[in-house]
Design a protein around this motif. Sequence first.
Motif, PDB file in Angstrom:
ATOM      1  N   ASP A   1      -0.791  -6.808 -26.360  1.00  0.00           N
ATOM      2  CA  ASP A   1       0.134  -6.378 -27.407  1.00  0.00           C
ATOM      3  C   ASP A   1       0.393  -4.875 -27.395  1.00  0.00           C
ATOM      4  O   ASP A   1       1.252  -4.401 -28.122  1.00  0.00           O
ATOM      5  CB  ASP A   1      -0.298  -6.865 -28.782  1.00  0.00           C
ATOM      6  N   ASN A   2      -0.310  -4.119 -26.543  1.00  0.00           N
ATOM      7  CA  ASN A   2       0.041  -2.703 -26.439  1.00  0.00           C
ATOM      8  C   ASN A   2       1.355  -2.503 -25.687  1.00  0.00           C
ATOM      9  O   ASN A   2       1.890  -1.407 -25.644  1.00  0.00           O
ATOM     10  CB  ASN A   2      -1.083  -1.882 -25.811  1.00  0.00           C
ATOM     11  N   GLN A   3       1.902  -3.576 -25.100  1.00  0.00           N
ATOM     12  CA  GLN A   3       3.214  -3.514 -24.450  1.00  0.00           C
ATOM     13  C   GLN A   3       4.345  -3.453 -25.469  1.00  0.00           C
ATOM     14  O   GLN A   3       5.475  -3.095 -25.125  1.00  0.00           O
ATOM     15  CB  GLN A   3       3.420  -4.735 -23.550  1.00  0.00           C
ATOM     16  N   VAL A   4       4.077  -3.804 -26.712  1.00  0.00           N
ATOM     17  CA  VAL A   4       5.097  -3.774 -27.759  1.00  0.00           C
ATOM     18  C   VAL A   4       5.297  -2.318 -28.175  1.00  0.00           C
ATOM     19  O   VAL A   4       4.449  -1.728 -28.819  1.00  0.00           O
ATOM     20  CB  VAL A   4       4.696  -4.649 -28.966  1.00  0.00           C
ATOM     21  N   THR A   5       6.423  -1.754 -27.770  1.00  0.00           N
ATOM     22  CA  THR A   5       6.693  -0.341 -28.032  1.00  0.00           C
ATOM     23  C   THR A   5       7.833  -0.129 -29.022  1.00  0.00           C
ATOM     24  O   THR A   5       8.196   1.007 -29.304  1.00  0.00           O
ATOM     25  CB  THR A   5       6.990   0.402 -26.710  1.00  0.00           C
ATOM     26  N   SER A   6       8.403  -1.228 -29.528  1.00  0.00           N
ATOM     27  CA  SER A   6       9.445  -1.114 -30.547  1.00  0.00           C
ATOM     28  C   SER A   6       9.392  -2.356 -31.435  1.00  0.00           C
ATOM     29  O   SER A   6       9.269  -3.473 -30.928  1.00  0.00           O
ATOM     30  CB  SER A   6      10.816  -1.000 -29.884  1.00  0.00           C
ATOM     31  N   VAL A   7       9.450  -2.146 -32.755  1.00  0.00           N
ATOM     32  CA  VAL A   7       9.437  -3.271 -33.690  1.00  0.00           C
ATOM     33  C   VAL A   7      10.473  -3.072 -34.782  1.00  0.00           C
ATOM     34  O   VAL A   7      10.828  -1.950 -35.135  1.00  0.00           O
ATOM     35  CB  VAL A   7       8.049  -3.491 -34.353  1.00  0.00           C
ATOM     36  N   PHE A   8      10.946  -4.180 -35.294  1.00  0.00           N
ATOM     37  CA  PHE A   8      11.806  -4.207 -36.472  1.00  0.00           C
ATOM     38  C   PHE A   8      11.342  -5.402 -37.298  1.00  0.00           C
ATOM     39  O   PHE A   8      11.135  -6.494 -36.753  1.00  0.00           O
ATOM     40  CB  PHE A   8      13.279  -4.395 -36.094  1.00  0.00           C
ATOM     41  N   SER A   9      11.150  -5.221 -38.588  1.00  0.00           N
ATOM     42  CA  SER A   9      10.794  -6.359 -39.433  1.00  0.00           C
ATOM     43  C   SER A   9      11.316  -6.139 -40.845  1.00  0.00           C
ATOM     44  O   SER A   9      11.435  -5.008 -41.309  1.00  0.00           O
ATOM     45  CB  SER A   9       9.278  -6.592 -39.447  1.00  0.00           C
ATOM     46  N   SER A  10      11.632  -7.259 -41.491  1.00  0.00           N
ATOM     47  CA  SER A  10      12.098  -7.219 -42.872  1.00  0.00           C
ATOM     48  C   SER A  10      11.742  -8.532 -43.549  1.00  0.00           C
ATOM     49  O   SER A  10      11.556  -9.549 -42.882  1.00  0.00           O
ATOM     50  CB  SER A  10      13.607  -6.958 -42.938  1.00  0.00           C
ATOM     51  N   VAL A  11      11.655  -8.492 -44.873  1.00  0.00           N
ATOM     52  CA  VAL A  11      11.299  -9.671 -45.661  1.00  0.00           C
ATOM     53  C   VAL A  11      12.460 -10.003 -46.590  1.00  0.00           C
ATOM     54  O   VAL A  11      13.047  -9.111 -47.215  1.00  0.00           O
ATOM     55  CB  VAL A  11      10.026  -9.438 -46.497  1.00  0.00           C
ATOM     56  N   HIS A  12      12.773 -11.308 -46.686  1.00  0.00           N
ATOM     57  CA  HIS A  12      13.866 -11.788 -47.529  1.00  0.00           C
ATOM     58  C   HIS A  12      13.404 -13.018 -48.295  1.00  0.00           C
ATOM     59  O   HIS A  12      12.380 -13.613 -47.965  1.00  0.00           O
ATOM     60  CB  HIS A  12      15.092 -12.139 -46.670  1.00  0.00           C
ATOM     61  N   TYR A  13      14.181 -13.421 -49.273  1.00  0.00           N
ATOM     62  CA  TYR A  13      13.864 -14.592 -50.091  1.00  0.00           C
ATOM     63  C   TYR A  13      14.831 -15.724 -49.768  1.00  0.00           C
ATOM     64  O   TYR A  13      16.043 -15.521 -49.752  1.00  0.00           O
ATOM     65  CB  TYR A  13      13.947 -14.221 -51.577  1.00  0.00           C
ATOM     66  N   ASP A  14      14.284 -16.903 -49.484  1.00  0.00           N
ATOM     67  CA  ASP A  14      15.091 -18.110 -49.294  1.00  0.00           C
ATOM     68  C   ASP A  14      14.232 -19.303 -49.706  1.00  0.00           C
ATOM     69  O   ASP A  14      13.430 -19.805 -48.923  1.00  0.00           O
ATOM     70  CB  ASP A  14      15.558 -18.254 -47.848  1.00  0.00           C
ATOM     71  N   LYS A  15      14.380 -19.714 -50.954  1.00  0.00           N
ATOM     72  CA  LYS A  15      13.529 -20.773 -51.503  1.00  0.00           C
ATOM     73  C   LYS A  15      13.694 -22.095 -50.759  1.00  0.00           C
ATOM     74  O   LYS A  15      12.728 -22.814 -50.534  1.00  0.00           O
ATOM     75  CB  LYS A  15      13.839 -20.967 -52.984  1.00  0.00           C
ATOM     76  N   LYS A  16      14.912 -22.434 -50.354  1.00  0.00           N
ATOM     77  CA  LYS A  16      15.170 -23.739 -49.744  1.00  0.00           C
ATOM     78  C   LYS A  16      14.844 -23.788 -48.254  1.00  0.00           C
ATOM     79  O   LYS A  16      14.523 -24.860 -47.736  1.00  0.00           O
ATOM     80  CB  LYS A  16      16.636 -24.132 -49.949  1.00  0.00           C
ATOM     81  N   ASN A  17      14.956 -22.672 -47.554  1.00  0.00           N
ATOM     82  CA  ASN A  17      14.779 -22.676 -46.099  1.00  0.00           C
ATOM     83  C   ASN A  17      13.895 -21.519 -45.633  1.00  0.00           C
ATOM     84  O   ASN A  17      14.373 -20.616 -44.948  1.00  0.00           O
ATOM     85  CB  ASN A  17      16.142 -22.589 -45.401  1.00  0.00           C
ATOM     86  N   PRO A  18      12.600 -21.546 -45.965  1.00  0.00           N
ATOM     87  CA  PRO A  18      11.729 -20.473 -45.473  1.00  0.00           C
ATOM     88  C   PRO A  18      11.599 -20.570 -43.952  1.00  0.00           C
ATOM     89  O   PRO A  18      11.536 -21.665 -43.392  1.00  0.00           O
ATOM     90  CB  PRO A  18      10.397 -20.757 -46.173  1.00  0.00           C
ATOM     91  N   ARG A  19      11.595 -19.413 -43.294  1.00  0.00           N
ATOM     92  CA  ARG A  19      11.561 -19.397 -41.842  1.00  0.00           C
ATOM     93  C   ARG A  19      11.290 -17.981 -41.356  1.00  0.00           C
ATOM     94  O   ARG A  19      11.315 -17.031 -42.132  1.00  0.00           O
ATOM     95  CB  ARG A  19      12.883 -19.900 -41.260  1.00  0.00           C
ATOM     96  N   THR A  20      11.082 -17.889 -40.056  1.00  0.00           N
ATOM     97  CA  THR A  20      10.936 -16.597 -39.408  1.00  0.00           C
ATOM     98  C   THR A  20      11.900 -16.536 -38.237  1.00  0.00           C
ATOM     99  O   THR A  20      11.905 -17.436 -37.395  1.00  0.00           O
ATOM    100  CB  THR A  20       9.496 -16.402 -38.885  1.00  0.00           C
ATOM    101  N   LEU A  21      12.728 -15.515 -38.193  1.00  0.00           N
ATOM    102  CA  LEU A  21      13.565 -15.254 -37.032  1.00  0.00           C
ATOM    103  C   LEU A  21      12.802 -14.280 -36.154  1.00  0.00           C
ATOM    104  O   LEU A  21      12.349 -13.241 -36.624  1.00  0.00           O
ATOM    105  CB  LEU A  21      14.897 -14.618 -37.424  1.00  0.00           C
ATOM    106  N   LEU A  22      12.659 -14.633 -34.904  1.00  0.00           N
ATOM    107  CA  LEU A  22      11.897 -13.808 -33.964  1.00  0.00           C
ATOM    108  C   LEU A  22      12.768 -13.514 -32.753  1.00  0.00           C
ATOM    109  O   LEU A  22      13.307 -14.432 -32.129  1.00  0.00           O
ATOM    110  CB  LEU A  22      10.622 -14.547 -33.539  1.00  0.00           C
ATOM    111  N   VAL A  23      12.910 -12.240 -32.440  1.00  0.00           N
ATOM    112  CA  VAL A  23      13.639 -11.802 -31.253  1.00  0.00           C
ATOM    113  C   VAL A  23      12.683 -10.967 -30.413  1.00  0.00           C
ATOM    114  O   VAL A  23      12.022 -10.062 -30.928  1.00  0.00           O
ATOM    115  CB  VAL A  23      14.882 -10.961 -31.621  1.00  0.00           C
ATOM    116  N   VAL A  24      12.601 -11.302 -29.126  1.00  0.00           N
ATOM    117  CA  VAL A  24      11.762 -10.558 -28.189  1.00  0.00           C
ATOM    118  C   VAL A  24      12.649 -10.156 -27.016  1.00  0.00           C
ATOM    119  O   VAL A  24      13.359 -10.998 -26.458  1.00  0.00           O
ATOM    120  CB  VAL A  24      10.585 -11.422 -27.687  1.00  0.00           C
ATOM    121  N   CYS A  25      12.630  -8.885 -26.657  1.00  0.00           N
ATOM    122  CA  CYS A  25      13.424  -8.434 -25.514  1.00  0.00           C
ATOM    123  C   CYS A  25      12.699  -7.300 -24.797  1.00  0.00           C
ATOM    124  O   CYS A  25      11.758  -6.714 -25.326  1.00  0.00           O
ATOM    125  CB  CYS A  25      14.821  -8.005 -25.950  1.00  0.00           C
ATOM    126  N   ASP A  26      13.155  -7.028 -23.571  1.00  0.00           N
ATOM    127  CA  ASP A  26      12.580  -5.908 -22.849  1.00  0.00           C
ATOM    128  C   ASP A  26      13.002  -4.611 -23.543  1.00  0.00           C
ATOM    129  O   ASP A  26      13.980  -4.579 -24.283  1.00  0.00           O
ATOM    130  CB  ASP A  26      12.989  -5.933 -21.381  1.00  0.00           C
TER     131      ASP A  26
END
Length: 158
Positions: free
Chosen positions: A116-141
Amino acid sequence: MTNNIGVGQPGDVDRGLYMQRLLNPNATRSLYYVVCGNPTPKARVRFFKRHLWTPSAKKEGALASILKTHNLGKPFPSNVAVGCMFFRQDFRRVDVDNMLKFVLDAATKAGMWEDDNQVTSVFSSVHYDKKNPRTLLVVCDHESTLIRGSATAIDCVE
């Protein structure tokens, strides 16, 4: 968060593309996941009968197996950028960095990258969705002056 990979909700593809453009607009390889279920934070280690125990370890292993099943191609050999949008079903106070740690550790276990030291850039945010909880994950070089990973290993010279 350990249910399955899903198709997401309307707008999720656009959100994923937005994250990918933020992380690296010139990415040569990118992966996009929607993990259905309420996002789980990384729990702190606890002591139980003289043993260390991590409450979220079982869920982390389940997410790792899901990501491993849907991982396309070889592990990223060098720098990686990771973006996560967490859609929670409740307003419980949860630190975004603990949810991100949970995903990063599971992705490392899934073999998306070597360390995990290869991860040199991150973006994250938290939102509310009562009906459809989920995680969107994007991984790129990711291009960075700080080079990580096996693709750039340099032998030590004495």
